[in-house]
Design an enzyme around this catalytic site. Structure first.
Site, PDB file in Angstrom:
ATOM      1  N   CYS A 192       9.860  -3.732 -10.018  1.00 43.31           N
ATOM      2  CA  CYS A 192      11.131  -3.561  -9.306  1.00 43.31           C
ATOM      3  C   CYS A 192      12.098  -4.647  -9.780  1.00 43.31           C
ATOM      4  O   CYS A 192      12.671  -5.386  -8.977  1.00 43.31           O
ATOM      5  CB  CYS A 192      10.932  -3.602  -7.798  1.00 43.31           C
ATOM      6  SG  CYS A 192      10.102  -5.086  -7.185  1.00 43.31           S
TER       7      CYS A 192
ATOM      8  N   GLY B 164       0.740  -1.247   0.000  1.00 45.37           N
ATOM      9  CA  GLY B 164       0.000   0.000   0.000  1.00 45.37           C
ATOM     10  C   GLY B 164       0.770   1.298   0.000  1.00 45.37           C
ATOM     11  O   GLY B 164       0.161   2.364   0.127  1.00 45.37           O
TER      12      GLY B 164
END
Length: 454
Positions: free
Chosen positions: A381, A269
């Protein structure tokens, strides 16, 4: 509770806490779970803290256990070569936690400056505590004594960047980024990373309070010091942990105030919080109930509210389309090895191929959730081009209604080297140099911004 037959013997809490054995036992157990059972380090750490070997450890011992694990994983290649030199017959089969004990003991001797008598004696006690390793206690003693005497010279003579990077990753990065850049990537992985925070307001104030510094991204960076939960500002929700590179995707959506935005694969989040703080009407989507629960806990601490949906983002059908979508897709995470040194030993080429297929489905479906003229930011990522540049090229080849909304060199907060000629962002672990190695670096990320035809 009576332990199962063959389980390790209980330790004496008073005496063993004094000599540091529980911290070393925890480190060996964590390493065994990662390297033999292929479990993510974050998961086994959470279990160890909640109900396992780290549950009743003092903060200092917990930090020491983590330091041992970090050094063991970051320097595993060097340590393995040193151990191989002194294990004349190789590692015995069916020897329980023997490898984890030797690995963690050698890490203390070679890289943590632990006094030899402490590292060796307690490694022997660990072996004696494990029913399957106890008959090798004399081997542990002999090998680690030789490591203490001669191992440092052997380790220092090795190319640390090369030997600590598994072959499958090294060959991939050399092919994608070249030999020089691969060495720089691997060198960054050997350094304990700083801690990056995204603050809700007044970065300068929090940098001063936390003895940190303000980053070009607007976040705050500090050197790790104790438990995150005990830092000023944590309890009141003034900030959340987020690497500098991870803060880029949400910010590159631009002004989202008042817009309807979906954050797909949202948990835990951090990017969702950025969108909410920027004024977006945000829907956080994740297929994991557990991960959404963690997102909810984070938002409660931050004092923020968000609509959450538990759904598969490859098939989810909302009632209406969105002005913007953020898709930080599941990936190999090879850009985060500096923070997660277990990744090279958990992932493989096969995993990447499966993740690429998932990303392709996620991207294709995300486009269908956009309003005409809407923006989609896609990020991973990962240092693997298949999960970044190639995904975007393939999407635009399949769908003529979507095109690249190029990211200008001046957009990523003056980080002109991050915006490539392709119009996308590509960061590397060696980027964001701030004077000294311990203050420098960022996660490896790929970010692309797309627009649907109006």
């Amino acid at each position: 509770m009576t332990p199962p037959k063959g389980a390790p013997r209980a330790l004496s809490p008073t005496r063993d806490h004094q000599v540091g054995l529980p911290a070393r036992r925890a480190a060996a157990s964590l390493l065994d779970a990662v390297l033999q059972k292929r479990q993510p380090l974050d998961d086994v750490l959470a279990r160890a803290r909640d109900r396992g070997y780290m549950f009743d450890l003092p903060v200092r011992d917990r930090a020491f256990a983590r330091a041992i694990v970090g050094a063991s994983l970051r320097r595993r290649g060097q340590i393995d070569q040193v151990l191989t030199t002194f294990l004349e017959r190789g590692l015995p089969a069916k020897s329980g936690s023997l490898y984890a004990i030797l690995l963690s003991g050698a890490a203390q001797l070679l890289f943590l400056e632990t006094p030899p008598h402490a590292a060796i004696d307690l490694a022997v006690r660990l072996a004696q505590w494990d029913p399957r390793a106890q008959r090798y206690d004399k081997l542990v003693n002999a090998v680690l004594r030789r490591v203490a005497e001669k191992g440092g010279a052997i380790a220092a003579a090795l190319d640390a960047t090369r030997v600590n990077t598994p072959d499958w990753l090294w060959s991939r990065w050399v092919q994608s980024w070249g030999e020089e850049r691969t060495h720089a990537i691997a060198a960054a992985h050997l350094i304990e990373p700083p801690l990056d925070l995204t603050v809700k307001s007044d970065p300068a104030l929090w940098a001063e309070r936390l003895s940190g510094r303000v980053l070009p991204t607007g976040g705050v960076r500090l050197l790790p010091k104790g438990r995150i939960e005990e830092l000023p500002g944590f309890a009141e929700g003034a900030w959340f942990v987020q690497d500098a590179a991870a803060s880029l995707p949400a910010q590159l959506l631009g002004d989202v105030a008042g817009k309807r935005v979906a954050d797909l694969c949202a948990a835990p989040g951090g990017k969702t919080a950025q969108l909410v703080l920027a004024g977006a009407s945000t829907v956080a989507v994740d297929m994991s109930r557990t991960r959404l629960g963690r997102l909810g806990e984070n938002f409660e601490r931050l004092g923020l509210k968000v609509d959450t949906v538990q759904a598969d983002a490859t098939t989810w059908q909302p009632d209406e389309r969105f002005d913007a979508i953020l898709l930080d897709a599941p990936c190999s995470s090879t850009g985060t090895i500096r923070r997660h040194p277990d990744i090279p030993y958990l992932k493989s080429d096969k995993d990447i191929a499966e993740l690429v297929a998932l990303q392709t489905r996620l991207l294709a479906h995300a486009v269908t959730l956009l309003k005409p003229g809407g923006n989609l930011v896609y990020s991973t990522c990962s240092l693997e081009p298949e999960e970044g540049e190639a995904q975007i090229a393939a999407l635009m080849a399949r769908n003529s209604a979507i095109h690249l909304d190029s990211i200008r060199p001046d957009e990523p907060f003056g980080g002109t080297e991050w915006a490539k000629n392709s119009g996308c962002i590509r960061t590397f672990p060696f980027d964001l140099q701030l004077g000294t190695p311990e203050w420098s670096g960022m996660d490896g990320f790929f970010v692309a911004r797309l627009k649907l035809a109006g």
